[in-house]
Design a protein around this motif. Structure first.
Motif, mmCIF file in Angstrom:
data_model
loop_
_atom_site.group_PDB
_atom_site.id
_atom_site.type_symbol
_atom_site.label_atom_id
_atom_site.label_comp_id
_atom_site.label_asym_id
_atom_site.label_seq_id
_atom_site.Cartn_x
_atom_site.Cartn_y
_atom_site.Cartn_z
ATOM 1 N N ASP A 75 85.023 14.656 51.891
ATOM 2 C CA ASP A 75 83.930 15.506 51.905
ATOM 3 C C ASP A 75 84.236 16.929 51.268
ATOM 4 O OD1 ASP A 75 81.794 17.241 52.704
ATOM 5 O OD2 ASP A 75 81.981 16.822 55.007
ATOM 6 N N HIS A 89 82.529 19.669 50.729
ATOM 7 C CA HIS A 89 82.002 20.772 50.776
ATOM 8 C C HIS A 89 83.105 21.849 51.221
ATOM 9 C CE1 HIS A 89 78.807 17.826 51.299
ATOM 10 N NE2 HIS A 89 77.850 18.835 50.722
ATOM 11 N N VAL A 105 83.899 22.899 54.889
ATOM 12 C CA VAL A 105 84.650 21.772 55.652
ATOM 13 C C VAL A 105 86.195 22.203 55.670
ATOM 14 C CG1 VAL A 105 85.046 19.408 55.796
ATOM 15 C CG2 VAL A 105 83.014 20.138 55.137
#
Length: 155
Positions: free
Chosen positions: A71, A73, A76
């Motif tokens: 992930d 992002h 995160v």
């Protein structure tokens, strides 16, 4: 006043993100420099303690990268447990490894003074390939005036 607590939470997250990114970049640069060095069996045999520490950092780094790929992002990263702590510990270990590596190279230079004419990277190239004497060829001119090349035979 209405959004103060939410703004404070975001500020804390962003500061943590900045700390993580700073530690991440430092760790990445050092890991990229040391990884090929500690991929050499010769170096691992000569520097077992630093090799053990690098193994710890390498495991952390690969886990962190796997999580980041899963992930990508940015926010995160902030939620990942102990991310900053793992990066700080890795950076501390990497500093200890670099100090050990520099001490090791210094010992080699004191043992054979002509190694002082070589950069750390050049010296590491020679020391990491002790099974292949041809690896010294490119560095002969720096170590020995008047010798540009050696011929090796199988005897």
């Amino acid at each position: 006043p209405l959004f103060r607590s939410e703004m404070k939470t975001w500020e804390e997250r962003l500061v943590l993100l900045q700390d993580i990114v700073d530690a991440w970049l430092k760790c990445q640069a050092t890991w990229m420099y040391l990884e090929p060095i500690f991929s050499s069996e010769d170096i691992l045999a000569q520097m077992p303690e630093e090799g053990r520490k690098f193994g710890i950092v390498d495991t952390y780094w690969r886990e962190i990268m796997t999580e980041a790929i899963r992930d990508p992002h940015a926010m995160v990263i902030v939620a990942m447990p102990k991310m900053l702590d793992r990066l700080k510990e890795s950076n501390q270990l990497l500093e200890e490894i670099q100090k050990g590596l520099n001490d090791y190279l210094e010992k080699k230079r004191l043992y054979f003074a002509r190694f002082f004419f070589l950069s750390n990277d050049e010296l590491l190239e020679i020391l990491s390939e002790t099974k292949d004497p041809l690896r010294v060829q490119p560095h002969l001119k720096k170590c020995f005036e008047g010798i540009a090349k050696l011929e090796f035979n199988d005897q």
